[in-house]
Scaffold this motif. Structure first.
Motif, mmCIF file in Angstrom:
data_model
loop_
_atom_site.group_PDB
_atom_site.id
_atom_site.type_symbol
_atom_site.label_atom_id
_atom_site.label_comp_id
_atom_site.label_asym_id
_atom_site.label_seq_id
_atom_site.Cartn_x
_atom_site.Cartn_y
_atom_site.Cartn_z
ATOM 1 N N PHE A 1 11.872 -5.356 -9.081
ATOM 2 C CA PHE A 1 10.522 -4.908 -9.427
ATOM 3 C C PHE A 1 9.995 -3.917 -8.393
ATOM 4 O O PHE A 1 10.415 -3.919 -7.230
ATOM 5 C CB PHE A 1 9.544 -6.101 -9.425
ATOM 6 C CG PHE A 1 10.030 -7.314 -10.156
ATOM 7 C CD1 PHE A 1 10.662 -8.338 -9.467
ATOM 8 C CD2 PHE A 1 9.850 -7.437 -11.508
ATOM 9 C CE1 PHE A 1 11.109 -9.464 -10.123
ATOM 10 C CE2 PHE A 1 10.292 -8.565 -12.177
ATOM 11 C CZ PHE A 1 10.923 -9.574 -11.482
ATOM 12 N N TYR B 1 5.999 -3.327 -7.303
ATOM 13 C CA TYR B 1 4.589 -3.675 -7.448
ATOM 14 C C TYR B 1 3.762 -2.634 -6.702
ATOM 15 O O TYR B 1 4.216 -2.038 -5.712
ATOM 16 C CB TYR B 1 4.302 -5.057 -6.861
ATOM 17 C CG TYR B 1 4.674 -6.201 -7.763
ATOM 18 C CD1 TYR B 1 5.985 -6.677 -7.813
ATOM 19 C CD2 TYR B 1 3.725 -6.809 -8.569
ATOM 20 C CE1 TYR B 1 6.327 -7.726 -8.646
ATOM 21 C CE2 TYR B 1 4.061 -7.865 -9.404
ATOM 22 C CZ TYR B 1 5.360 -8.315 -9.435
ATOM 23 O OH TYR B 1 5.691 -9.362 -10.262
ATOM 24 N N GLN C 1 -0.267 -1.876 -5.051
ATOM 25 C CA GLN C 1 -1.555 -2.446 -4.635
ATOM 26 C C GLN C 1 -2.471 -1.278 -4.302
ATOM 27 O O GLN C 1 -2.331 -0.647 -3.244
ATOM 28 C CB GLN C 1 -1.344 -3.348 -3.421
ATOM 29 C CG GLN C 1 -2.468 -4.304 -3.117
ATOM 30 C CD GLN C 1 -2.027 -5.360 -2.091
ATOM 31 O OE1 GLN C 1 -1.272 -5.079 -1.161
ATOM 32 N NE2 GLN C 1 -2.507 -6.589 -2.258
ATOM 33 N N GLY D 1 -5.987 -5.950 -6.719
ATOM 34 C CA GLY D 1 -4.902 -6.913 -6.627
ATOM 35 C C GLY D 1 -3.550 -6.282 -6.882
ATOM 36 O O GLY D 1 -3.436 -5.115 -7.245
ATOM 37 N N LEU D 2 -2.529 -7.099 -6.708
ATOM 38 C CA LEU D 2 -1.149 -6.660 -6.889
ATOM 39 C C LEU D 2 -0.856 -6.488 -8.380
ATOM 40 O O LEU D 2 -1.147 -7.368 -9.186
ATOM 41 C CB LEU D 2 -0.258 -7.734 -6.294
ATOM 42 C CG LEU D 2 1.107 -7.386 -5.740
ATOM 43 C CD1 LEU D 2 1.006 -6.331 -4.672
ATOM 44 C CD2 LEU D 2 1.741 -8.645 -5.174
ATOM 45 N N LEU E 1 2.149 -5.243 -11.316
ATOM 46 C CA LEU E 1 3.529 -4.867 -11.602
ATOM 47 C C LEU E 1 3.557 -3.418 -12.081
ATOM 48 O O LEU E 1 2.872 -3.063 -13.037
ATOM 49 C CB LEU E 1 4.114 -5.789 -12.669
ATOM 50 C CG LEU E 1 5.550 -5.485 -13.094
ATOM 51 C CD1 LEU E 1 6.519 -5.687 -11.934
ATOM 52 C CD2 LEU E 1 5.957 -6.368 -14.272
ATOM 53 N N LYS F 1 9.914 -2.720 -13.843
ATOM 54 C CA LYS F 1 10.931 -3.741 -13.577
ATOM 55 C C LYS F 1 12.247 -3.349 -14.231
ATOM 56 O O LYS F 1 12.293 -2.505 -15.124
ATOM 57 C CB LYS F 1 10.489 -5.098 -14.119
ATOM 58 C CG LYS F 1 10.419 -5.179 -15.649
ATOM 59 C CD LYS F 1 10.009 -6.553 -16.110
ATOM 60 C CE LYS F 1 10.099 -6.671 -17.625
ATOM 61 N NZ LYS F 1 9.085 -5.858 -18.319
ATOM 62 N N PHE G 1 5.381 -2.042 -3.205
ATOM 63 C CA PHE G 1 6.258 -3.123 -2.761
ATOM 64 C C PHE G 1 7.468 -3.204 -3.684
ATOM 65 O O PHE G 1 7.318 -3.333 -4.907
ATOM 66 C CB PHE G 1 5.542 -4.479 -2.807
ATOM 67 C CG PHE G 1 4.395 -4.612 -1.860
ATOM 68 C CD1 PHE G 1 3.103 -4.317 -2.270
ATOM 69 C CD2 PHE G 1 4.606 -5.040 -0.557
ATOM 70 C CE1 PHE G 1 2.030 -4.444 -1.396
ATOM 71 C CE2 PHE G 1 3.540 -5.163 0.326
ATOM 72 C CZ PHE G 1 2.263 -4.865 -0.100
ATOM 73 N N LYS H 1 10.566 -17.310 -8.154
ATOM 74 C CA LYS H 1 9.709 -16.847 -7.050
ATOM 75 C C LYS H 1 10.127 -15.435 -6.679
ATOM 76 O O LYS H 1 11.290 -15.050 -6.795
ATOM 77 C CB LYS H 1 9.806 -17.773 -5.849
ATOM 78 C CG LYS H 1 11.136 -17.749 -5.142
ATOM 79 C CD LYS H 1 11.160 -18.781 -4.040
ATOM 80 C CE LYS H 1 12.513 -18.795 -3.358
ATOM 81 N NZ LYS H 1 12.672 -19.961 -2.479
ATOM 82 N N ILE H 2 9.154 -14.662 -6.233
ATOM 83 C CA ILE H 2 9.377 -13.257 -5.930
ATOM 84 C C ILE H 2 9.510 -13.083 -4.429
ATOM 85 O O ILE H 2 8.714 -13.630 -3.665
ATOM 86 C CB ILE H 2 8.237 -12.397 -6.488
ATOM 87 C CG1 ILE H 2 8.143 -12.574 -8.007
ATOM 88 C CG2 ILE H 2 8.460 -10.932 -6.140
ATOM 89 C CD1 ILE H 2 6.944 -11.877 -8.618
ATOM 90 N N PHE I 1 9.378 -10.186 -1.653
ATOM 91 C CA PHE I 1 8.846 -8.843 -1.507
ATOM 92 C C PHE I 1 9.383 -8.162 -0.255
ATOM 93 O O PHE I 1 9.649 -8.817 0.760
ATOM 94 C CB PHE I 1 7.314 -8.888 -1.393
ATOM 95 C CG PHE I 1 6.597 -9.274 -2.645
ATOM 96 C CD1 PHE I 1 6.367 -10.604 -2.947
ATOM 97 C CD2 PHE I 1 6.131 -8.301 -3.518
ATOM 98 C CE1 PHE I 1 5.691 -10.976 -4.099
ATOM 99 C CE2 PHE I 1 5.451 -8.652 -4.675
ATOM 100 C CZ PHE I 1 5.231 -9.996 -4.965
ATOM 101 N N GLY I 2 9.471 -6.838 -0.317
ATOM 102 C CA GLY I 2 9.643 -6.054 0.886
ATOM 103 C C GLY I 2 8.317 -5.940 1.621
ATOM 104 O O GLY I 2 7.291 -6.455 1.166
ATOM 105 N N LYS I 3 8.331 -5.236 2.741
ATOM 106 C CA LYS I 3 7.134 -5.170 3.569
ATOM 107 C C LYS I 3 6.091 -4.201 3.036
ATOM 108 O O LYS I 3 4.949 -4.206 3.494
ATOM 109 C CB LYS I 3 7.514 -4.776 5.001
ATOM 110 C CG LYS I 3 8.288 -5.868 5.728
ATOM 111 C CD LYS I 3 8.513 -5.501 7.182
ATOM 112 C CE LYS I 3 9.195 -6.655 7.896
ATOM 113 N NZ LYS I 3 9.382 -6.362 9.346
#
Lengths: 115, 113
Positions: free
Chosen positions: B34, B36, B38, B43-44, B46, B49, B89, B100-101, B103-105
């Motif tokens: 994915f 994402y 922000q 909010g985050l 999508l 994907k 992200f 569960k996801i 995430f990268g930084k």
């Protein structure tokens, strides 16, 4: 719009106090997730529920943290004896677990500041 | 364990420039991938994907292709706009388990008019 909602949006507390956050998922979503996002980092998984059952907890979730989803609808996340390192954005997400890919929809988050 | 590595920001581009944000992943299974986004004060969300190798996810002019051989999922856009300024992200989810996801930084993108 009946997206994921979180309350409160902001919380400032003093070290040592207890705080509780609430998440209301999208109706009929049976999975609910909690993530934590610190400044400059991506969200990190904390825990998740399928209906009312808590199925997994991350090692990040110390014994000061407890989460519940008593009726399989809304969830609460409580932090006891808060520490400055708990300051973060706490994100909730929900999904419907079924066949194939299950998209998670995120709430706006609760920003916690521990003084 | 599973992880995601993405290029560090901030990335600053002029409007209409070409964008690439690199992302590589490590996974024991066969994850879904994915991106994402922000936006400031929001909010985050999508963005796009891909669920299997060689799939291309696309949305709002952004694209990313699931490359299993290079374990990559780079985000591209041909002509960025000021409104694309946000934090992006890269993330993965191990299907068939808990979803569960991971995430990268995140990569902060600034687009200058």
């Amino acid at each position: 719009d009946t997206g994921v909602s979180q309350d409160p949006r902001h919380k400032i507390t003093k070290r040592g106090q207890n705080v509780t956050f609430r998440c209301d998922p999208i109706s009929e979503h049976n999975r609910l997730y909690w993530y934590r996002q610190t400044l400059g980092q991506g969200p990190e998984f904390l825990t998740y529920f399928q209906n009312e059952a808590q199925l997994e907890k991350s090692r990040l979730l110390s014994d000061r943290f407890s989460a519940e989803r008593p009726k399989g609808s809304f969830s609460t996340l409580e932090i006891q004896r808060t520490e400055q390192g708990d300051s973060a954005m706490y994100l909730c997400a929900s999904s419907f677990a079924g066949e194939g890919y299950n998209e998670q929809f995120f709430g706006p988050g609760t920003r916690l500041t521990v003084l | 364990g599973d992880s995601v590595t993405q290029m560090e920001g901030p990335v600053t581009l002029s409007e209409e420039a070409f964008l690439t944000i690199n992302c590589t992943y490590t996974a024991t299974g066969y994850p879904s991938l994915f991106w994402y986004v922000q936006y400031p004060g929001e909010g985050l969300q999508l963005l796009l994907k891909a669920t299997k190798a060689d799939d291309k996810g696309s949305n709002k002019g952004f694209e990313a292709t699931y490359r299993k051989e290079t374990t990559s999922f780079h985000l591209e856009k041909g002509s960025v706009q000021v409104s694309d300024s946000a934090v992006y992200f890269c993330a993965l989810s191990d299907r068939g388990r808990d979803d569960k996801i991971i995430f990268g930084k995140g990569t902060r993108l600034h687009i200058l008019p």
